[in-house]
Design an enzyme around this catalytic site. Structure first.
Site, PDB file in Angstrom:
ATOM      1  N   ASN A 160       9.529  43.607  30.445  1.00  0.00           N
ATOM      2  CA  ASN A 160       8.718  43.178  29.442  1.00  0.00           C
ATOM      3  C   ASN A 160       7.972  44.175  28.796  1.00  0.00           C
ATOM      4  O   ASN A 160       7.623  45.310  29.228  1.00  0.00           O
ATOM      5  CB  ASN A 160       7.761  42.028  30.055  1.00  0.00           C
ATOM      6  CG  ASN A 160       7.099  42.464  31.418  1.00  0.00           C
ATOM      7  OD1 ASN A 160       7.592  43.413  31.918  1.00  0.00           O
ATOM      8  ND2 ASN A 160       5.738  42.116  31.576  1.00  0.00           N
ATOM      9  N   GLU A 217       4.417  44.345  26.521  1.00  0.00           N
ATOM     10  CA  GLU A 217       3.209  43.684  25.885  1.00  0.00           C
ATOM     11  C   GLU A 217       2.642  44.405  24.775  1.00  0.00           C
ATOM     12  O   GLU A 217       3.197  45.429  24.534  1.00  0.00           O
ATOM     13  CB  GLU A 217       2.423  43.559  27.188  1.00  0.00           C
ATOM     14  CG  GLU A 217       2.673  42.729  28.233  1.00  0.00           C
ATOM     15  CD  GLU A 217       2.130  42.440  29.287  1.00  0.00           C
ATOM     16  OE1 GLU A 217       0.947  42.882  29.206  1.00  0.00           O
ATOM     17  OE2 GLU A 217       2.102  41.334  30.097  1.00  0.00           O
ATOM     18  N   CYS A 229       9.463  39.486  26.481  1.00  0.00           N
ATOM     19  CA  CYS A 229       9.938  39.275  27.706  1.00  0.00           C
ATOM     20  C   CYS A 229      11.056  40.110  28.058  1.00  0.00           C
ATOM     21  O   CYS A 229      11.803  40.459  27.396  1.00  0.00           O
ATOM     22  CB  CYS A 229      10.302  37.760  28.023  1.00  0.00           C
ATOM     23  SG  CYS A 229       8.768  36.344  28.162  1.00  0.00           S
ATOM     24  N   GLU A 254      13.813  39.365  29.805  1.00  0.00           N
ATOM     25  CA  GLU A 254      15.030  38.654  29.538  1.00  0.00           C
ATOM     26  C   GLU A 254      15.609  38.983  28.211  1.00  0.00           C
ATOM     27  O   GLU A 254      16.703  39.327  28.012  1.00  0.00           O
ATOM     28  CB  GLU A 254      15.042  37.460  29.880  1.00  0.00           C
ATOM     29  CG  GLU A 254      14.619  36.861  31.326  1.00  0.00           C
ATOM     30  CD  GLU A 254      13.154  36.971  31.589  1.00  0.00           C
ATOM     31  OE1 GLU A 254      12.401  37.683  31.090  1.00  0.00           O
ATOM     32  OE2 GLU A 254      12.703  36.006  32.550  1.00  0.00           O
ATOM     33  N   CYS A 295      10.961  32.190  31.350  1.00  0.00           N
ATOM     34  CA  CYS A 295      10.067  31.307  30.434  1.00  0.00           C
ATOM     35  C   CYS A 295      11.078  30.222  29.742  1.00  0.00           C
ATOM     36  O   CYS A 295      12.206  30.701  29.498  1.00  0.00           O
ATOM     37  CB  CYS A 295       9.035  32.073  29.748  1.00  0.00           C
ATOM     38  SG  CYS A 295      10.009  32.763  28.305  1.00  0.00           S
ATOM     39  N   CYS A 348      13.027  32.250  27.007  1.00  0.00           N
ATOM     40  CA  CYS A 348      14.094  32.927  27.432  1.00  0.00           C
ATOM     41  C   CYS A 348      15.230  31.988  27.632  1.00  0.00           C
ATOM     42  O   CYS A 348      16.573  32.326  27.578  1.00  0.00           O
ATOM     43  CB  CYS A 348      13.737  34.054  28.402  1.00  0.00           C
ATOM     44  SG  CYS A 348      12.544  35.302  27.903  1.00  0.00           S
TER      45      CYS A 348
HETATM   46  N1  THU Z   1       7.420  37.417  31.217  1.00  0.00           N
HETATM   47  C1  THU Z   1       8.813  37.937  31.118  1.00  0.00           C
HETATM   48  O1  THU Z   1       8.923  39.053  30.981  1.00  0.00           O
HETATM   49  N2  THU Z   1       9.547  37.209  31.109  1.00  0.00           N
HETATM   50  C2  THU Z   1       9.371  35.707  31.683  1.00  0.00           C
HETATM   51  O2  THU Z   1      10.375  34.890  31.695  1.00  0.00           O
HETATM   52  C3  THU Z   1       8.046  35.269  31.802  1.00  0.00           C
HETATM   53  C4  THU Z   1       7.065  36.014  31.459  1.00  0.00           C
HETATM   54  C5  THU Z   1       6.154  38.345  30.931  1.00  0.00           C
HETATM   55  C6  THU Z   1       5.579  38.249  29.627  1.00  0.00           C
HETATM   56  C7  THU Z   1       4.127  38.831  30.067  1.00  0.00           C
HETATM   57  O3  THU Z   1       4.470  40.450  29.572  1.00  0.00           O
HETATM   58  C8  THU Z   1       4.078  38.687  31.531  1.00  0.00           C
HETATM   59  O4  THU Z   1       5.366  38.367  31.832  1.00  0.00           O
HETATM   60  C9  THU Z   1       3.218  37.503  31.859  1.00  0.00           C
HETATM   61  O5  THU Z   1       3.391  36.247  31.126  1.00  0.00           O
END
Ligand code: THU
Length: 133
Positions: free
Chosen positions: A47, A49, A58, A60, A89, A92
């Protein structure tokens, strides 16, 4: 598709490594993903941010993008987080379903706990398909 245990382990190893590189200064929730493509190659994502939170991508989706840019098409994915068996999520799930609605999703914890494999169709039973619109 059922993954051979060695393949699932390889995916998890790549996802664990990718998680180390996560850029998550805001949520502190580090995620690593690894995507398997048809010819056996594996691509990593973490991920990433942003201070404009909505721009966060994300793990994925970054792994899917890496696979596709290298000419691959995802057929399985592993996800590793700070917690056990956290699934992708919703966004994704839809992005993964673009390539295979039944792909295997391997979920683990970050420190080698027992992995769990599920079909993407269990996680997203009614993915949007452009051809079914
Ligand atoms: N996140 C992912 O990388 N993948 C997911 O499927 C769910 C959420 C990350 C996004 C963000 O940086 C952190 O998790 C919190 O939501």
């Amino acid at each position: 598709m059922t993954l051979a245990p060695a393949t699932a382990e390889r995916l998890l190893g790549t996802a664990r490594e990718a998680r180390q590189h996560a850029y998550a200064p805001y949520s502190k929730f580090r995620v690593g993903a690894a995507v398997l493509v048809e010819d056996g190659r594996v691509f990593a994502g973490c991920n990433v941010e942003n201070s404009s939170f909505g721009l966060t991508v994300c793990a994925e989706r970054n792994a899917v993008a890496a696979a596709v840019v290298a000419g691959g098409r995802p057929i399985a994915v592993a996800v590793v987080t700070d917690d056990d068996h956290v699934g992708p999520c919703g966004a994704c799930r839809q992005v993964l379903a673009e390539f295979d609605q039944d792909m295997t999703v391997v979920l683990a914890d970050h420190d080698g706990g027992d992995a769990r494999s599920v079909s993407l169709s269990e996680l997203l039973p009614a993915a949007f398909r452009f051809e079914n619109r």
